[in-house]
Design an enzyme around this catalytic site. Structure first.
Site, short mmCIF file in Angstrom:
data_model
loop_
_atom_site.label_atom_id
_atom_site.label_comp_id
_atom_site.label_asym_id
_atom_site.label_seq_id
_atom_site.Cartn_x
_atom_site.Cartn_y
_atom_site.Cartn_z
N ARG A 167 1.14 -1.50 0.07
CA ARG A 167 0.03 -0.02 -0.09
C ARG A 167 0.27 1.55 0.01
O ARG A 167 0.46 1.89 0.72
CB ARG A 167 -1.07 0.05 0.83
CG ARG A 167 -2.01 -1.16 0.95
CD ARG A 167 -2.91 -0.78 -0.41
NE ARG A 167 -4.24 -2.22 0.08
CZ ARG A 167 -3.55 -3.44 -0.51
NH1 ARG A 167 -2.47 -3.45 -1.40
NH2 ARG A 167 -4.39 -3.98 -0.06
N SER A 244 -12.29 0.42 2.41
CA SER A 244 -11.17 -0.21 3.30
C SER A 244 -10.36 1.15 4.28
O SER A 244 -9.44 1.62 2.97
CB SER A 244 -10.01 -0.81 3.23
OG SER A 244 -10.80 -2.33 2.79
N GLU A 350 -5.77 4.17 5.83
CA GLU A 350 -5.51 3.83 4.59
C GLU A 350 -5.66 5.50 3.27
O GLU A 350 -4.77 5.56 2.40
CB GLU A 350 -6.23 2.58 3.13
CG GLU A 350 -6.03 1.80 2.01
CD GLU A 350 -6.53 0.61 1.93
OE1 GLU A 350 -6.31 0.39 0.60
OE2 GLU A 350 -6.15 -0.65 3.15
#
Length: 360
Positions: A167, A244, A350
């Site tokens: 990520r 998410s 995130e």
């Protein structure tokens, strides 16, 4: 280039919250992007680059400078194959990511089928090295064409130069705000088999006598995402979110062992998975952030005024209607504090926080 003022950003995000942009430009070409960047520099305006708006929390006060929405279109399949027999797709940063995945599947090219149904634009995928169900875009990205705000040049960055990890990339770490992504080149396997290594997909196809093809895998992923509230569906109250909200923690063996012990004391089994290779971490485990959230008292459907937890997935914070960014941050802080208190793990958000520099 059309320069607009006081443009509401909430409708341009999947969270449907946040204030206006003082100035706003939608750029469909490199020249328009260059013009917008030059304008921001000339007027000393802070610049924010907007893609599909699927991974953002915009401040209630909005953005005090210029918001540049990159809308460069186009999906071009290059003729022939590369040295490894792969097909190269040159895709504009403004293209819908899921539209490109559909295009690739129809062309019977494997490598991104498990990333079906992810909202947002192509330009956003390298930034956070988007991944799901065992695939990450870094596995297929060949190069990224960027406009370098540092020297005003257009250049091409190879995959290695992008510094991809879980990520993460240079675009959201060491070189944050330096580059505007223009196009991405993906290298896919013609006639390749779909990846069915993830548990959810294995369960979906359990009992089949024949292996699923790319199209069936894509539909399965979209079905699973819809069941979890991770597919944008009109009228679904669980869809007003940034997807998410927390990253799945990647732990060293020692950290993972400590977490296992904490779970065992409570009579719980800790679900974890081998992590994709990460820099400076020879062995690591990826732990379910959703499990940590649920086992910290934030069950699916948890309500906190106008924000809450999705009724379908514990990892999504949702806007129940009329929510503010401040309310989202309050719930985020509560979850982080409780998870760290119980499990000794700090969850990392995130989404990108726009105009909320202190949020982390």
């Amino acid at each position: 280039m059309l320069l607009q003022e006081n443009v509401s950003l909430a409708p341009l995000t999947t969270f449907r919250l946040g204030g206006p942009a003082r100035f706003f430009v939608e750029a469909k070409s490199v020249s328009e992007i260059e013009e917008a960047v030059a304008l921001a520099q000339a007027r000393s305006l802070p610049l924010f680059v907007l893609g599909g708006g699927s991974n953002l929390v915009v401040a209630d006060s909005g953005w005090p400078g210029l918001v540049l929405r990159v809308a460069i279109p186009g999906i071009e399949q290059r003729p022939g194959h590369d040295d490894e027999g792969r097909v190269l797709f040159d895709v504009g940063a403004g293209e819908s990511w899921d539209r490109f995945v559909s295009h690739a599947v129809v062309a019977r090219c494997a490598g991104v089928e498990c990333l079906s149904g992810i909202p947002g634009s192509v330009g956003g995928t390298p930034v956070q090295n988007v991944g799901a169900y065992g695939q990450e875009v870094s596995q297929t990205i060949e190069s990224v064409e960027v406009f370098d705000r540092k020297d005003g040049q257009v250049r091409e960055l190879c995959r290695e130069a992008c510094g991809f990890t879980y990520r993460s990339s240079i675009f959201n770490t060491t070189e944050r705000e330096r580059f505007v992504i223009l196009r991405v080149v993906y290298a896919l396997r013609p006639g390749g088999e779909p990846y069915i290594g993830y548990a959810d997909l294995q369960r979906h196809f359990e009992g089949r006598e024949t292996s699923p093809n790319l199209a069936e895998t894509r539909e399965a992923v979209r079905h699973i995402r819809a069941r979890k509230g991770m597919l944008i569906v009109a009228g679904d109250p669980d869809c007003q979110s940034a997807g998410s909200f927390f990253k799945n923690p990647v732990l060293s063996e020692a950290q993972h062992e400590d977490l296992q012990k904490r779970a065992a004391v409570k009579g719980l089994h800790l679900p974890s998975y081998p992590a994709l290779p990460a820099r400076n971490m020879e062995t690591s485990r990826k732990v379910s952030a959703a499990w940590l959230v649920e086992k910290s008292g934030f069950a699916r459907g948890y309500g906190f005024g106008r924000v809450g937890i999705s009724s379908k997935h514990a990892l999504a914070i949702v806007n129940r209607g009329g929510a503010t960014a401040a309310e989202v941050l309050t719930l985020k802080d509560q979850i982080q504090h409780r998870v760290e208190e119980i499990w000794g793990v700090r969850l990392e958000p995130e989404p990108v926080f726009v105009g909320l520099q202190s949020a982390s």
